[in-house]
Design an enzyme around this catalytic site. Structure first.
Site, PDB file in Angstrom:
ATOM      1  N   GLU A   1     -14.601  53.061 -27.749  1.00  0.00           N
ATOM      2  CA  GLU A   1     -15.080  51.834 -27.942  1.00  0.00           C
ATOM      3  C   GLU A   1     -15.171  51.763 -29.475  1.00  0.00           C
ATOM      4  O   GLU A   1     -14.970  52.623 -30.189  1.00  0.00           O
ATOM      5  CB  GLU A   1     -16.639  51.544 -27.394  1.00  0.00           C
ATOM      6  CG  GLU A   1     -17.511  52.595 -28.171  1.00  0.00           C
ATOM      7  CD  GLU A   1     -18.930  52.238 -27.968  1.00  0.00           C
ATOM      8  OE1 GLU A   1     -18.986  50.816 -28.551  1.00  0.00           O
ATOM      9  OE2 GLU A   1     -19.846  52.648 -27.410  1.00  0.00           O
TER      10      GLU A   1
ATOM     11  N   LYS B   1     -19.693  41.333 -31.868  1.00  0.00           N
ATOM     12  CA  LYS B   1     -20.086  42.375 -30.890  1.00  0.00           C
ATOM     13  C   LYS B   1     -19.761  41.876 -29.616  1.00  0.00           C
ATOM     14  O   LYS B   1     -20.140  41.086 -29.212  1.00  0.00           O
ATOM     15  CB  LYS B   1     -21.523  42.836 -31.202  1.00  0.00           C
ATOM     16  CG  LYS B   1     -21.919  43.841 -30.147  1.00  0.00           C
ATOM     17  CD  LYS B   1     -23.579  44.257 -30.571  1.00  0.00           C
ATOM     18  CE  LYS B   1     -24.034  45.034 -29.391  1.00  0.00           C
ATOM     19  NZ  LYS B   1     -25.512  45.087 -29.467  1.00  0.00           N
TER      20      LYS B   1
ATOM     21  N   VAL C   1     -19.589  48.943 -24.621  1.00  0.00           N
ATOM     22  CA  VAL C   1     -19.090  49.570 -23.350  1.00  0.00           C
ATOM     23  C   VAL C   1     -18.728  48.660 -22.462  1.00  0.00           C
ATOM     24  O   VAL C   1     -17.595  48.982 -21.678  1.00  0.00           O
ATOM     25  CB  VAL C   1     -20.245  50.523 -22.871  1.00  0.00           C
ATOM     26  CG1 VAL C   1     -20.142  51.062 -21.361  1.00  0.00           C
ATOM     27  CG2 VAL C   1     -20.909  51.614 -24.085  1.00  0.00           C
TER      28      VAL C   1
ATOM     29  N   ASP D   1     -34.321  41.991 -21.724  1.00  0.00           N
ATOM     30  CA  ASP D   1     -33.226  42.608 -22.280  1.00  0.00           C
ATOM     31  C   ASP D   1     -33.076  43.551 -21.564  1.00  0.00           C
ATOM     32  O   ASP D   1     -33.390  44.753 -21.777  1.00  0.00           O
ATOM     33  CB  ASP D   1     -33.745  43.031 -23.829  1.00  0.00           C
ATOM     34  CG  ASP D   1     -32.459  43.466 -24.722  1.00  0.00           C
ATOM     35  OD1 ASP D   1     -31.293  43.447 -24.100  1.00  0.00           O
ATOM     36  OD2 ASP D   1     -32.473  43.369 -25.880  1.00  0.00           O
TER      37      ASP D   1
ATOM     38  N   SER E   1     -29.098  45.624 -21.008  1.00  0.00           N
ATOM     39  CA  SER E   1     -27.526  45.638 -21.555  1.00  0.00           C
ATOM     40  C   SER E   1     -26.616  45.105 -20.245  1.00  0.00           C
ATOM     41  O   SER E   1     -26.833  45.387 -19.110  1.00  0.00           O
ATOM     42  CB  SER E   1     -27.148  46.743 -22.029  1.00  0.00           C
ATOM     43  OG  SER E   1     -25.856  46.808 -22.342  1.00  0.00           O
ATOM     44  N   ALA E   2     -25.667  44.472 -20.598  1.00  0.00           N
ATOM     45  CA  ALA E   2     -24.562  43.938 -19.818  1.00  0.00           C
ATOM     46  C   ALA E   2     -23.983  45.355 -19.386  1.00  0.00           C
ATOM     47  O   ALA E   2     -22.811  45.266 -18.322  1.00  0.00           O
ATOM     48  CB  ALA E   2     -23.859  42.920 -20.471  1.00  0.00           C
ATOM     49  N   ASP E   3     -24.019  46.241 -20.197  1.00  0.00           N
ATOM     50  CA  ASP E   3     -23.351  47.568 -19.903  1.00  0.00           C
ATOM     51  C   ASP E   3     -23.570  48.056 -18.218  1.00  0.00           C
ATOM     52  O   ASP E   3     -22.566  48.530 -17.581  1.00  0.00           O
ATOM     53  CB  ASP E   3     -23.303  48.752 -20.705  1.00  0.00           C
ATOM     54  CG  ASP E   3     -23.173  48.583 -22.065  1.00  0.00           C
ATOM     55  OD1 ASP E   3     -22.344  47.820 -22.422  1.00  0.00           O
ATOM     56  OD2 ASP E   3     -23.484  49.360 -22.975  1.00  0.00           O
TER      57      ASP E   3
ATOM     58  N   LYS F   1     -29.364  55.589 -24.567  1.00  0.00           N
ATOM     59  CA  LYS F   1     -30.141  55.810 -25.866  1.00  0.00           C
ATOM     60  C   LYS F   1     -31.713  56.135 -25.589  1.00  0.00           C
ATOM     61  O   LYS F   1     -32.325  54.973 -24.810  1.00  0.00           O
ATOM     62  CB  LYS F   1     -29.962  54.742 -26.805  1.00  0.00           C
ATOM     63  CG  LYS F   1     -28.480  54.908 -27.164  1.00  0.00           C
ATOM     64  CD  LYS F   1     -28.396  53.787 -28.534  1.00  0.00           C
ATOM     65  CE  LYS F   1     -26.961  53.366 -28.405  1.00  0.00           C
ATOM     66  NZ  LYS F   1     -26.362  52.682 -27.418  1.00  0.00           N
TER      67      LYS F   1
HETATM   68  N1  PSU Z   1     -23.432  54.367 -28.396  1.00  0.00           N
HETATM   69  C1  PSU Z   1     -23.693  54.693 -29.391  1.00  0.00           C
HETATM   70  N2  PSU Z   1     -23.907  53.609 -30.635  1.00  0.00           N
HETATM   71  C2  PSU Z   1     -23.654  52.570 -30.284  1.00  0.00           C
HETATM   72  C3  PSU Z   1     -23.392  52.098 -28.799  1.00  0.00           C
HETATM   73  C4  PSU Z   1     -23.171  52.944 -28.065  1.00  0.00           C
HETATM   74  O1  PSU Z   1     -23.707  55.875 -29.876  1.00  0.00           O
HETATM   75  O2  PSU Z   1     -23.739  51.667 -31.232  1.00  0.00           O
HETATM   76  C5  PSU Z   1     -23.228  50.469 -28.691  1.00  0.00           C
HETATM   77  C6  PSU Z   1     -22.308  50.393 -27.288  1.00  0.00           C
HETATM   78  O3  PSU Z   1     -21.315  49.622 -27.509  1.00  0.00           O
HETATM   79  C7  PSU Z   1     -23.234  49.675 -26.399  1.00  0.00           C
HETATM   80  C8  PSU Z   1     -24.063  48.952 -27.030  1.00  0.00           C
HETATM   81  O4  PSU Z   1     -22.163  48.991 -25.263  1.00  0.00           O
HETATM   82  O5  PSU Z   1     -24.436  49.679 -28.283  1.00  0.00           O
HETATM   83  C9  PSU Z   1     -25.110  48.444 -26.377  1.00  0.00           C
HETATM   84  O6  PSU Z   1     -25.703  47.193 -26.983  1.00  0.00           O
HETATM   85  P1  PSU Z   1     -26.759  46.266 -26.372  1.00  0.00           P
HETATM   86  O7  PSU Z   1     -27.832  47.100 -26.100  1.00  0.00           O
HETATM   87  O8  PSU Z   1     -26.820  45.148 -27.151  1.00  0.00           O
HETATM   88  O9  PSU Z   1     -26.210  45.896 -24.944  1.00  0.00           O
HETATM   89 MN    MN Z   2     -29.608  43.462 -25.122  1.00  0.00          MN
END
Ligand code: PSU
Ligand code: MN
Length: 304
Positions: free
Chosen positions: A25, A86, A106, A138, A140-142, A159
């Site tokens: 990614e 993003k 992701v 909140d 994530s769409a992942d 994380k």
């Molecule tokens: N893993 C990492 N660092 C990052 C991410 C993942 O070690 O910055 C990113 C990925 O692209 C993941 C995104 O899809 O953070 C998630 O963002 P959000 O929580 O806004 O969905």
């Molecule tokens: Mn989010």
């Protein structure tokens, strides 16, 4: 309609030769790590995939074109670019249609990898259910993407800034297999043990490849989440990282950080509070995931 999608020369050659490919990614480059460590890490991750017998395909949208594989020049430019979107499922098509540039999360990387016929993808940590999601909504769409797009994603768990029990619950509801490697516990990104048990465990990349194939054969949509613990020498014990996480969360709340900004903000504050130790750990775990993803991609290659 021909898709605005191009392959780098390296990826094009790998496709022609039927070599195993691993998607990578780009949000981790533009929003997940500071310059110049972001570019150094991205190059090291690509090298790790090659050393493990597969070909890396870093994915990003450059001026409205989906790139499957970046040249060194493109990667360097992206790592320093400001004003890069993003991209998740919601914004990918809009970015391409309007000719803008964006880094794939992701979710968006899975969509592009699948379009390119790539089944395995390595990253650091996936997005998940944020703490306080019962109020902020909140999530994530992942997680949804894992439920619908058939790509096996290798991460070091979710994380530790997230609500991990809720993240596991949502993944279970969505029918996403969460497979820990080499241990029973779900890893927590910077630390090996989240204190939670992963629903599944597989220690052999060939088993993970077989499970990926079987989902397709059974007509079960979606991918798999492979949770690969950070190597012991690189881990930050939970006691050491938790205060930095808590402080970062308090700061985010005080500053009213929301939506797409939450994850980049928290990562940045945690890097600052641990004086780069969390950044070094983040790099180490991505490299470790790249190796495992290459092994899974090799096991998935035709004729195996
Ligand atoms: N893993 C990492 N660092 C990052 C991410 C993942 O070690 O910055 C990113 C990925 O692209 C993941 C995104 O899809 O953070 C998630 O963002 P959000 O929580 O806004 O969905
Ligand atoms: Mn989010």
């Amino acid at each position: 309609m021909t898709l605005p999608l191009v392959y780098s020369p390296e990826v094009e050659a790998a496709r022609a030769a039927g070599q195993p490919l691993v998607a990578l990614e780009s949000t981790i480059i533009t929003h997940g790590m500071p310059w110049p460590q972001n570019a150094e890490t991205a190059r090291a991750v690509e090298a790790e995939v090659r050393a493990a017998g597969a070909v890396p395909a870093t994915i990003a949208v450059l001026q409205g074109v989906i790139h499957i594989g970046l040249t060194d020049t493109q990667l360097n430019a992206l790592a320093q670019a400001q004003d890069v979107m993003k991209l998740s499922r919601a914004d990918l098509a809009a970015c391409v249609a309007t000719g803008r540039s964006g880094a794939t999360t992701v979710a968006a990387t899975m969509i592009c990898a699948h379009l390119a016929g790539i089944a395995v993808f390595a990253t650091g940590g996936i997005g998940g259910v944020h703490r306080g999601a019962e109020l902020s909504f909140d999530i994530s769409a992942d997680l949804q993407e894992l439920a619908r797009t058939p790509v096996t994603v290798v991460a070091a768990g979710a994380k530790a800034i997230l609500d991990l029990p809720k993240t596991l619950e949502v993944l279970e509801t969505l029918g996403v297999p969460v497979i820990a490697v080499g241990q029973d516990a779900l890893p927590a990104f910077w630390s090996r043990d989240s204190g939670l048990r992963a629903p599944l465990r597989m220690d052999d990349p060939a088993q993970i490849a077989a499970a990926h194939r079987m989902r397709g054969a059974l007509g079960i949509e979606g991918g798999q989440l492979v949770a690969n613990p950070i190597p012991e020498v690189d881990e930050i014990p939970r006691e050491a990282i938790v205060p930095a996480i808590e402080a970062a969360l308090t700061e985010a709340e005080a500053q009213g950080i929301s939506a797409k900004e939450v994850t980049p903000f928290l990562l940045d504050r945690i890097f600052a509070r641990t004086e780069g130790r969390s950044l070094a750990a983040n790099t180490a775990l991505v490299l470790n995931n790249a190796r495992l993803a290459a092994a899974i991609a090799r096991a998935l290659a035709p004729g195996r």
